[in-house]
Design a protein around this motif. Structure first.
Motif, PDB file in Angstrom:
ATOM      1  N   VAL A   1       0.863  -1.183   0.000  1.00  0.00           N
ATOM      2  CA  VAL A   1       0.000   0.000   0.000  1.00  0.00           C
ATOM      3  C   VAL A   1       0.898   1.230   0.000  1.00  0.00           C
ATOM      4  CG1 VAL A   1      -1.733   1.312   1.266  1.00  0.00           C
ATOM      5  CG2 VAL A   1      -1.862  -1.189   1.197  1.00  0.00           C
ATOM      6  N   GLN A   2       0.661   2.122  -0.948  1.00  0.00           N
ATOM      7  CA  GLN A   2       1.532   3.290  -1.093  1.00  0.00           C
ATOM      8  C   GLN A   2       0.711   4.569  -1.186  1.00  0.00           C
ATOM      9  OE1 GLN A   2       5.057   3.035  -3.699  1.00  0.00           O
ATOM     10  NE2 GLN A   2       4.306   4.865  -4.733  1.00  0.00           N
ATOM     11  N   ARG A   3       1.183   5.600  -0.484  1.00  0.00           N
ATOM     12  CA  ARG A   3       0.582   6.930  -0.540  1.00  0.00           C
ATOM     13  C   ARG A   3       1.695   7.941  -0.810  1.00  0.00           C
ATOM     14  NH1 ARG A   3      -2.992   3.880  -0.491  1.00  0.00           N
ATOM     15  NH2 ARG A   3      -4.849   3.779   0.858  1.00  0.00           N
ATOM     16  N   GLU A   4       1.438   8.840  -1.749  1.00  0.00           N
ATOM     17  CA  GLU A   4       2.414   9.879  -2.061  1.00  0.00           C
ATOM     18  C   GLU A   4       1.795  11.248  -1.796  1.00  0.00           C
ATOM     19  OE1 GLU A   4       3.828   9.386  -6.028  1.00  0.00           O
ATOM     20  OE2 GLU A   4       4.858   7.493  -5.593  1.00  0.00           O
ATOM     21  N   PHE A   5       2.604  12.139  -1.218  1.00  0.00           N
ATOM     22  CA  PHE A   5       2.137  13.469  -0.860  1.00  0.00           C
ATOM     23  C   PHE A   5       3.075  14.525  -1.435  1.00  0.00           C
ATOM     24  CE2 PHE A   5       0.591  10.646   2.418  1.00  0.00           C
ATOM     25  CZ  PHE A   5      -0.711  11.073   2.632  1.00  0.00           C
ATOM     26  N   GLU A   6       2.524  15.707  -1.612  1.00  0.00           N
ATOM     27  CA  GLU A   6       3.316  16.871  -1.991  1.00  0.00           C
ATOM     28  C   GLU A   6       2.952  18.005  -1.045  1.00  0.00           C
ATOM     29  OE1 GLU A   6       4.456  18.172  -6.221  1.00  0.00           O
ATOM     30  OE2 GLU A   6       2.800  19.510  -5.691  1.00  0.00           O
ATOM     31  N   VAL A   7       3.962  18.619  -0.466  1.00  0.00           N
ATOM     32  CA  VAL A   7       3.749  19.690   0.503  1.00  0.00           C
ATOM     33  C   VAL A   7       4.445  20.948   0.010  1.00  0.00           C
ATOM     34  CG1 VAL A   7       4.022  20.436   2.898  1.00  0.00           C
ATOM     35  CG2 VAL A   7       3.675  18.009   2.375  1.00  0.00           C
ATOM     36  N   GLU A   8       3.715  22.059   0.023  1.00  0.00           N
ATOM     37  CA  GLU A   8       4.311  23.351  -0.308  1.00  0.00           C
ATOM     38  C   GLU A   8       4.644  24.069   0.992  1.00  0.00           C
ATOM     39  OE1 GLU A   8       2.948  27.600  -2.233  1.00  0.00           O
ATOM     40  OE2 GLU A   8       2.297  25.756  -3.236  1.00  0.00           O
ATOM     41  N   VAL A   9       5.911  24.406   1.142  1.00  0.00           N
ATOM     42  CA  VAL A   9       6.384  25.075   2.352  1.00  0.00           C
ATOM     43  C   VAL A   9       6.726  26.516   1.997  1.00  0.00           C
ATOM     44  CG1 VAL A   9       8.076  25.046   4.220  1.00  0.00           C
ATOM     45  CG2 VAL A   9       7.332  22.888   3.182  1.00  0.00           C
ATOM     46  N   ASN A  10       5.991  27.459   2.575  1.00  0.00           N
ATOM     47  CA  ASN A  10       6.225  28.877   2.292  1.00  0.00           C
ATOM     48  C   ASN A  10       7.077  29.559   3.358  1.00  0.00           C
ATOM     49  OD1 ASN A  10       4.718  29.030  -0.152  1.00  0.00           O
ATOM     50  ND2 ASN A  10       2.838  28.939   1.043  1.00  0.00           N
TER      51      ASN A  10
END
Length: 246
Positions: free
Chosen positions: A118-127
């Motif tokens: 089971v795989q989950r991928e995330f993208e986070v924008e850090v300001n």
């Protein structure tokens, strides 16, 4: 263009004469005398935001257990982003997959199911880049399997691109004037200009530097800190200027 005509145009610029070609019917046709040059420019800017990609992956003979283990890590990670004050809108799931895992059974010459991934991928924008170290280090502590090197960027990218284009245009004019002065001719008005600019490079933070910084932070009992460096914005132009008759 025939080679003889190209040679005529080149020699006419050197001699300061206006090239003349014959039109059908014998009518003379004067071609404009021009100097065509390239120009380049670059400016640097300080990155003020980053994109971070993270992957959570769990494997188990039971699909339900693999999913449950992944959910635990995801919940820990989301709690971390909330603690750091990163808005929910800046955290998004880019991929969710469940794949069966097999092994090859030599005696029976067939694949045998051994579990599920089971795989989950995330993208986070850090300001706020001051939070970047805590995010990366905290994600690993939460059980995230893979953290890609942060991709740095600037909220002033458009303005910096325009500054690079302006520098490229000035460089093209300086190149044209240098050629005109060398040939003893007078540079006239701009006849044509085409501009092209590449996206600014986004230098990722090397993983070795990240690991070393995290190790130093762990020894000091604090969160990792990062030096983002700078971004370079490049632009190029091609310009054509008239040569003024004396």
């Amino acid at each position: 263009m025939p080679r003889s005509i190209a040679t005529l145009l080149f020699l006419s610029v050197l001699a300061g004469a206006t090239p003349v070609l014959a039109q059908p019917g014998g009518t003379p046709m004067q071609l404009p005398r021009t100097i065509s040059v390239p120009g380049s420019g670059s400016v640097t800017g300080t990155p003020d935001k980053a994109q971070v990609r993270l992957t959570v992956q769990k494997t188990n003979p039971s699909m339900e257990k693999a999913r449950a283990e992944a959910v635990v890590v995801v919940q820990r990670f989301l709690a971390l982003t909330k603690k750091l004050g990163i808005p929910e809108a800046k955290v998004r799931t880019t991929s969710a997959m469940v794949n069966p895992e097999y092994r090859w059974d030599q005696p029976t010459s067939r694949q045998v199911l051994v579990g599920y991934s089971v795989q989950r991928e995330f993208e986070v924008e850090v300001n706020d880049l001051d939070k970047l170290g805590a995010l990366v280090e905290g994600a690993v502590d939460a059980g995230v399997n893979h953290v890609a090197p942060p991709v740095l960027d600037s909220t002033k990218r458009r303005e910096l691109n325009r500054q690079a284009l302006a520098a490229a245009a000035r460089d093209a004019e300086a190149n044209a004037r240098a050629i005109a002065d060398t040939l003893g001719v007078k540079l006239g008005s701009l006849r044509e200009l085409t501009a092209g600019g590449a996206e600014p490079p986004r230098p990722p933070m090397p993983m070795a530097m990240m690991k070393a910084t995290m190790a130093e932070a762990a020894d000091a009992g604090g969160a990792a800190t990062y030096t983002p460096g700078s971004l370079t914005f490049d632009a190029t132009v091609n310009a054509s200027f008239d040569i003024v008759s004396p």
